[in-house]
Design a protein around this motif. Structure first.
Motif, PDB file in Angstrom:
ATOM      1  N   THR A 156       0.791  -1.375   0.016  1.00  0.00           N
ATOM      2  CA  THR A 156       0.012   0.019  -0.069  1.00  0.00           C
ATOM      3  C   THR A 156       0.681   1.212   0.100  1.00  0.00           C
ATOM      4  N   LEU A 157       1.997   1.197   0.671  1.00  0.00           N
ATOM      5  CA  LEU A 157       2.763   2.386   0.749  1.00  0.00           C
ATOM      6  C   LEU A 157       4.154   2.429   0.355  1.00  0.00           C
ATOM      7  N   GLY A 158       4.411   1.160  -0.305  1.00  0.00           N
ATOM      8  CA  GLY A 158       5.668   1.108  -0.831  1.00  0.00           C
ATOM      9  C   GLY A 158       6.554   2.009  -1.655  1.00  0.00           C
ATOM     10  N   ARG A 159       5.567   1.980  -2.606  1.00  0.00           N
ATOM     11  CA  ARG A 159       5.796   2.974  -3.904  1.00  0.00           C
ATOM     12  C   ARG A 159       5.969   4.354  -3.489  1.00  0.00           C
ATOM     13  N   LEU A 160       5.289   4.774  -2.381  1.00  0.00           N
ATOM     14  CA  LEU A 160       5.461   6.087  -1.835  1.00  0.00           C
ATOM     15  C   LEU A 160       6.719   6.134  -1.059  1.00  0.00           C
ATOM     16  N   LEU A 161       6.944   5.122   0.003  1.00  0.00           N
ATOM     17  CA  LEU A 161       8.239   5.390   0.850  1.00  0.00           C
ATOM     18  C   LEU A 161       9.430   4.777   0.493  1.00  0.00           C
ATOM     19  N   LEU A 162       9.420   3.767  -0.537  1.00  0.00           N
ATOM     20  CA  LEU A 162      10.514   3.254  -1.047  1.00  0.00           C
ATOM     21  C   LEU A 162      11.060   3.709  -2.375  1.00  0.00           C
ATOM     22  N   THR A 163      11.473   4.758  -2.452  1.00  0.00           N
ATOM     23  CA  THR A 163      11.903   5.357  -3.594  1.00  0.00           C
ATOM     24  C   THR A 163      13.165   4.969  -4.236  1.00  0.00           C
ATOM     25  N   GLY A 164      13.754   5.681  -5.118  1.00  0.00           N
ATOM     26  CA  GLY A 164      14.976   5.353  -5.782  1.00  0.00           C
ATOM     27  C   GLY A 164      15.067   3.823  -6.097  1.00  0.00           C
ATOM     28  N   GLY A 165      14.115   3.227  -6.665  1.00  0.00           N
ATOM     29  CA  GLY A 165      14.004   1.882  -7.341  1.00  0.00           C
ATOM     30  C   GLY A 165      14.133   0.806  -6.348  1.00  0.00           C
ATOM     31  N   LEU A 166      14.343   1.019  -4.910  1.00  0.00           N
ATOM     32  CA  LEU A 166      14.129   0.125  -3.871  1.00  0.00           C
ATOM     33  C   LEU A 166      13.043  -0.830  -3.855  1.00  0.00           C
ATOM     34  N   TYR A 167      11.948  -0.353  -4.281  1.00  0.00           N
ATOM     35  CA  TYR A 167      10.443  -0.801  -4.242  1.00  0.00           C
ATOM     36  C   TYR A 167      10.665  -2.050  -5.052  1.00  0.00           C
ATOM     37  N   TRP A 168      11.227  -1.814  -6.192  1.00  0.00           N
ATOM     38  CA  TRP A 168      11.249  -2.914  -7.440  1.00  0.00           C
ATOM     39  C   TRP A 168      12.560  -3.896  -7.225  1.00  0.00           C
ATOM     40  N   LYS A 169      13.240  -3.639  -6.180  1.00  0.00           N
ATOM     41  CA  LYS A 169      14.310  -4.717  -5.850  1.00  0.00           C
ATOM     42  C   LYS A 169      13.988  -5.842  -4.763  1.00  0.00           C
ATOM     43  N   ILE A 170      12.703  -5.745  -4.352  1.00  0.00           N
ATOM     44  CA  ILE A 170      12.252  -6.457  -3.248  1.00  0.00           C
ATOM     45  C   ILE A 170      11.645  -7.767  -3.756  1.00  0.00           C
ATOM     46  N   LYS A 171      12.234  -8.711  -3.433  1.00  0.00           N
ATOM     47  CA  LYS A 171      11.617 -10.257  -3.928  1.00  0.00           C
ATOM     48  C   LYS A 171      11.159 -11.133  -2.718  1.00  0.00           C
ATOM     49  N   TYR A 172       9.823 -11.092  -2.369  1.00  0.00           N
ATOM     50  CA  TYR A 172       9.500 -11.980  -1.474  1.00  0.00           C
ATOM     51  C   TYR A 172       9.794 -13.228  -1.447  1.00  0.00           C
ATOM     52  N   VAL A 173      10.399 -14.060  -0.302  1.00  0.00           N
ATOM     53  CA  VAL A 173      10.789 -15.266  -0.410  1.00  0.00           C
ATOM     54  C   VAL A 173      10.009 -15.918   0.847  1.00  0.00           C
ATOM     55  N   SER A 174       8.933 -16.679   0.615  1.00  0.00           N
ATOM     56  CA  SER A 174       7.968 -17.211   1.613  1.00  0.00           C
ATOM     57  C   SER A 174       8.376 -18.527   2.382  1.00  0.00           C
ATOM     58  N   ARG A 175       9.250 -19.220   1.702  1.00  0.00           N
ATOM     59  CA  ARG A 175       9.845 -20.526   2.024  1.00  0.00           C
ATOM     60  C   ARG A 175      11.208 -20.540   1.940  1.00  0.00           C
ATOM     61  N   LEU A 176      12.133 -21.218   2.618  1.00  0.00           N
ATOM     62  CA  LEU A 176      13.559 -21.216   2.277  1.00  0.00           C
ATOM     63  C   LEU A 176      13.877 -21.964   1.140  1.00  0.00           C
ATOM     64  N   GLN A 177      13.004 -22.915   0.656  1.00  0.00           N
ATOM     65  CA  GLN A 177      13.294 -23.720  -0.533  1.00  0.00           C
ATOM     66  C   GLN A 177      13.147 -22.714  -1.805  1.00  0.00           C
ATOM     67  N   TYR A 178      12.417 -21.756  -1.498  1.00  0.00           N
ATOM     68  CA  TYR A 178      12.443 -20.813  -2.882  1.00  0.00           C
ATOM     69  C   TYR A 178      13.739 -19.993  -2.801  1.00  0.00           C
ATOM     70  N   LEU A 179      14.234 -19.726  -1.673  1.00  0.00           N
ATOM     71  CA  LEU A 179      15.745 -19.119  -1.514  1.00  0.00           C
ATOM     72  C   LEU A 179      16.713 -19.822  -2.246  1.00  0.00           C
ATOM     73  N   TRP A 180      16.487 -21.126  -2.013  1.00  0.00           N
ATOM     74  CA  TRP A 180      17.440 -22.015  -2.744  1.00  0.00           C
ATOM     75  C   TRP A 180      17.658 -22.133  -4.045  1.00  0.00           C
ATOM     76  N   GLU A 181      16.552 -21.574  -4.685  1.00  0.00           N
ATOM     77  CA  GLU A 181      16.538 -21.302  -6.078  1.00  0.00           C
ATOM     78  C   GLU A 181      17.448 -20.332  -6.420  1.00  0.00           C
TER      79      GLU A 181
END
Length: 237
Positions: A156-181
């Protein structure tokens, strides 16, 4: 006879910075170029923060980016000021990874908002105050075990608060098995409590969203309902 003098009148509603007309040029240049100085590369002692191991340089992901592991639970947000945190992060990046692309693996598991969460506005402030060269080197932020509140706030607020391209660099990893990818096992150290939390999600995948019971109280959400205004007030403070 009085000496000659001149009067310069500037309209107050023109939005013009009057400092160049009222001060010496070299003084203004020094003020305007403050961001080019390595102001955080001092000799301040951060040995106490190093002992916490909440921000450490480890291996590399599969794209070749060096990894800074960030463990939210290890960070004592109540006793470390935002200014000191900013200096510490800047020095760690500058001294331990002075060149080349890097990424962040942020482990949000069991983070409590009052004890070890610095707040989204502080993180934004730190990121925006970094030199542009360091911002460009940061390729991706792997957000491990994001809870309902984190997803909601960033959505809801990420695009407003996380400027400078940081918002688009966030990648959610809900489980460790996806981190190992993205990262080969062994490249980043995973604390035991993060593995334990991941095991809870194996049997109760909706625990992080406050929908399923959490008998070990491992998640950030204490109940299925909360007030967003509480967190907005905290950001303002």
């Amino acid at each position: 006879m009085a000496e000659d003098f001149s009067v310069l009148v500037l309209a107050s509603d023109l939005g013009v910075d009057a400092r160049p007309f009222l001060t010496r040029t070299d003084e203004v240049d020094e003020q305007e170029n403050w961001h080019d100085c390595p102001r955080y590369l001092g000799d301040e002692d951060f040995s106490d923060l190093d002992l916490l191991h909440f921000f450490t340089l480890q291996g590399s992901d599969k794209s070749g980016n060096r990894i800074f592991r960030v463990v939210g639970k290890f960070f004592p947000a109540r006793v470390v000021s935002a200014e000191r945190l900013k200096k510490y992060i800047f020095q760690k990046i500058s001294n331990e990874c002075p060149e080349g692309p890097f990424c962040l693996v942020y482990m949000h598991s069991t983070v409590q908002k009052d004890e070890n969460s610095p707040g989204i506005t502080i993180l934004r402030w730190i990121y925006e105050d970094l030199p542009s060269e360091i911002k460009e080197r940061l390729q991706v932020v792997y957000f491990v075990h994001p809870g309902l509140r984190s997803r909601l706030v960033i959505a809801t607020l990420g695009r407003l608060l996380l400027t400078g391209g940081l918002y688009w660099k966030i990648k959610y990893v809900s489980r460790l098995q996806y981190l190992w990818e993205e990262i080969k096992k062994g490249e980043v150290e995973v604390p035991d409590f993060v593995n334990n939390h991941d095991n809870v999600l194996e049997h109760r995948p909706l625990t992080d969203y406050g929908i399923e019971p959490d008998p070990f109280h491992l998640t950030e959400v204490q109940s299925s309902s909360f007030s967003l205004n509480q967190y907005e007030n905290r950001w303002v403070s």
